[in-house]
Motif scaffolding. Sequence first.
Motif, mmCIF file in Angstrom:
data_model
loop_
_atom_site.group_PDB
_atom_site.id
_atom_site.type_symbol
_atom_site.label_atom_id
_atom_site.label_comp_id
_atom_site.label_asym_id
_atom_site.label_seq_id
_atom_site.Cartn_x
_atom_site.Cartn_y
_atom_site.Cartn_z
ATOM 1 N N PHE A 187 -8.047 10.601 -24.792
ATOM 2 C CA PHE A 187 -7.475 11.392 -25.880
ATOM 3 C C PHE A 187 -7.349 12.830 -25.386
ATOM 4 O O PHE A 187 -8.298 13.606 -25.437
ATOM 5 C CB PHE A 187 -8.367 11.294 -27.109
ATOM 6 C CG PHE A 187 -7.922 12.129 -28.291
ATOM 7 C CD1 PHE A 187 -6.607 12.551 -28.443
ATOM 8 C CD2 PHE A 187 -8.833 12.485 -29.284
ATOM 9 C CE1 PHE A 187 -6.200 13.316 -29.528
ATOM 10 C CE2 PHE A 187 -8.446 13.245 -30.379
ATOM 11 C CZ PHE A 187 -7.129 13.665 -30.485
ATOM 12 N N GLU A 239 -4.878 9.382 -37.730
ATOM 13 C CA GLU A 239 -6.031 8.483 -37.621
ATOM 14 C C GLU A 239 -6.242 7.754 -38.946
ATOM 15 O O GLU A 239 -6.144 8.347 -40.022
ATOM 16 C CB GLU A 239 -7.292 9.273 -37.260
ATOM 17 C CG GLU A 239 -8.524 8.424 -37.011
ATOM 18 C CD GLU A 239 -9.714 9.271 -36.595
ATOM 19 O OE1 GLU A 239 -10.288 9.009 -35.512
ATOM 20 O OE2 GLU A 239 -10.076 10.203 -37.343
ATOM 21 N N VAL A 255 -8.780 4.070 -35.918
ATOM 22 C CA VAL A 255 -7.672 3.900 -34.987
ATOM 23 C C VAL A 255 -6.887 5.204 -34.972
ATOM 24 O O VAL A 255 -6.485 5.704 -36.032
ATOM 25 C CB VAL A 255 -6.756 2.733 -35.387
ATOM 26 C CG1 VAL A 255 -5.578 2.624 -34.420
ATOM 27 C CG2 VAL A 255 -7.544 1.418 -35.407
ATOM 28 N N VAL A 257 -3.828 7.735 -33.021
ATOM 29 C CA VAL A 257 -2.675 7.889 -32.124
ATOM 30 C C VAL A 257 -2.371 9.379 -32.007
ATOM 31 O O VAL A 257 -2.604 10.152 -32.938
ATOM 32 C CB VAL A 257 -1.431 7.131 -32.639
ATOM 33 C CG1 VAL A 257 -1.682 5.640 -32.645
ATOM 34 C CG2 VAL A 257 -1.011 7.614 -34.017
ATOM 35 N N SER A 259 0.574 12.346 -30.123
ATOM 36 C CA SER A 259 1.825 12.599 -29.423
ATOM 37 C C SER A 259 1.923 14.088 -29.143
ATOM 38 O O SER A 259 1.858 14.908 -30.064
ATOM 39 C CB SER A 259 3.026 12.139 -30.259
ATOM 40 O OG SER A 259 4.242 12.408 -29.585
ATOM 41 N N GLN A 289 2.016 10.399 -24.968
ATOM 42 C CA GLN A 289 1.482 9.659 -26.093
ATOM 43 C C GLN A 289 0.230 8.891 -25.683
ATOM 44 O O GLN A 289 0.037 8.584 -24.501
ATOM 45 C CB GLN A 289 2.517 8.671 -26.656
ATOM 46 C CG GLN A 289 3.722 9.311 -27.326
ATOM 47 C CD GLN A 289 4.729 9.863 -26.351
ATOM 48 O OE1 GLN A 289 5.002 9.238 -25.329
ATOM 49 N NE2 GLN A 289 5.292 11.036 -26.645
ATOM 50 N N TRP A 291 -3.468 6.518 -27.559
ATOM 51 C CA TRP A 291 -4.143 5.961 -28.729
ATOM 52 C C TRP A 291 -5.597 5.652 -28.387
ATOM 53 O O TRP A 291 -5.986 5.599 -27.213
ATOM 54 C CB TRP A 291 -3.445 4.700 -29.234
ATOM 55 C CG TRP A 291 -3.262 3.616 -28.195
ATOM 56 C CD1 TRP A 291 -2.225 3.493 -27.319
ATOM 57 C CD2 TRP A 291 -4.148 2.525 -27.926
ATOM 58 N NE1 TRP A 291 -2.413 2.387 -26.524
ATOM 59 C CE2 TRP A 291 -3.573 1.773 -26.873
ATOM 60 C CE3 TRP A 291 -5.354 2.106 -28.478
ATOM 61 C CZ2 TRP A 291 -4.177 0.620 -26.354
ATOM 62 C CZ3 TRP A 291 -5.968 0.963 -27.966
ATOM 63 C CH2 TRP A 291 -5.380 0.234 -26.929
ATOM 64 N N SER A 292 -6.395 5.429 -29.420
ATOM 65 C CA SER A 292 -7.799 5.052 -29.218
ATOM 66 C C SER A 292 -8.290 4.214 -30.387
ATOM 67 O O SER A 292 -7.757 4.283 -31.503
ATOM 68 C CB SER A 292 -8.690 6.291 -29.061
ATOM 69 O OG SER A 292 -8.848 6.966 -30.300
ATOM 70 N N SER A 310 -9.748 4.027 -25.176
ATOM 71 C CA SER A 310 -8.618 4.945 -25.316
ATOM 72 C C SER A 310 -7.684 4.790 -24.129
ATOM 73 O O SER A 310 -8.089 4.390 -23.026
ATOM 74 C CB SER A 310 -9.104 6.396 -25.433
ATOM 75 O OG SER A 310 -9.917 6.758 -24.329
ATOM 76 N N ASN A 312 -3.687 6.571 -22.544
ATOM 77 C CA ASN A 312 -2.470 7.347 -22.691
ATOM 78 C C ASN A 312 -1.433 6.838 -21.701
ATOM 79 O O ASN A 312 -1.731 5.980 -20.867
ATOM 80 C CB ASN A 312 -2.726 8.852 -22.544
ATOM 81 C CG ASN A 312 -3.320 9.239 -21.207
ATOM 82 O OD1 ASN A 312 -2.770 8.916 -20.153
ATOM 83 N ND2 ASN A 312 -4.464 9.931 -21.241
#
Length: 430
Positions: A187, A239, A255, A257, A259, A289, A291-292, A310, A312
């Motif tokens: 992240f 989130e 969860v 995400v 950007s 971008q 996510w985790s 996580s 990217n």
Amino acid sequence: MIRRLLLSAPLLLALTAHAEDDERWNLHGQFTVVAQRHGSFTSPYEGSNSLKASEGTKTTMDATAYIGVKLWPGGELYLNPEFDRGFGLSDTLGAAGFPSGEAYKVGHHSAYGKLQRAFLRQVFALGEAAGEAQPSAANQLAGTRPADNVTLTVGKFSVVDVFDTNAYAHDPRADFLNWAVIDAGAFDYAADSWGYSQGAAAEWNQGDWSGRLGLFALSREPNSTRLDSSFAQHQWVAEAEHRHQLGGRPGKLRVLVFSSRARMGRYDDAVAAGMPVDTGNVRRMTGKQGWSINAEQELAEHVGAFARYSRNDGRTEAFDFTDINRSLSLGLSVNGAAWAQPGHTLGVALAVNSLSAPAQRYFAAGGLGILIGDGRLNRYASEQIAEAYYAMRLAPGVTAALDLQRLQHPAYNAERGPVTVLGARLHAEF
């Protein structure tokens, strides 16, 4: 200095306005010292961003005041002036999962002051649900908060004050220290060199669910001490959180995400441009971008577990956090009440960090990142970290902890390491 702080604690407590029913203002504070050192390790070569094979003990210190004022119903202002001093190991370089979350990317031999947080929080009630009593704490005024609410936060604060939190692994002043354990490693959250940003976050809380959305300023350039206050370079974060019960034990699943859009260099572009390989030579406006998934779960009385994964896209350079494209961490936290020491905590964790194929090619060609760069990367391997800490309460508000970490393949280099890092932490708060 530590002795003076402990002796002055009664006076500081007297300054705190504790009208627990509806606090109009409060003052809290903290003081933390972390000392770390590592033994010698295999190091056939070093680069400018390498963990040094031989160095002395490194110490960091920070002291923070948490000032809160109620402005109007639901509206609160918080200011966090702070003094910092010291350096992380190798000037906070040499490992993507760096061993101390208390070590900033800016070090100094003498103490210096900064206003790390200055933000406004507004809480709006949703419906007529009964409120929840909250105690007086750092950046929290005592009073009743509606159970279902929308909360807006605007100003200067850390992205991870609101996003990617975890009850068992998130606070280097109280639990684990390694960057890849206390946060989702991939992240690449917006932050200056001290870990703070300017922006706004909206949080919706209702029943067992929460949703969060934030917009934050990125640095003017990667790993910069200055933010892009124009928001031309910015990051969106979203989130979702669900609170649940498993076998009658509470847990949370989040969860996230993100950007980002900024002037970033692509790894493959930097390699194609030729020597010297440097993402700084090929920066252009582009996106990134990731996510985790972040879970915490009480397993038994006094025992909790956590896990994060996580990822990217791995095409562009790390911008504000650290050089990780994929990361998995998990661990356990055991309260000392299990052995009749309720003021103690034992924590154990494992983390595995990885680079994308473009990032591997970049570092193999001699490129440098935010934290890593050995000048070459002949044999790539995932960075593997094991950490254990034991924290004990010495007096009300005062804890000490011992920390042990083992870093296999620091900076993804199978030709260097492994490294054993010993640490000690003293923390006081009021």
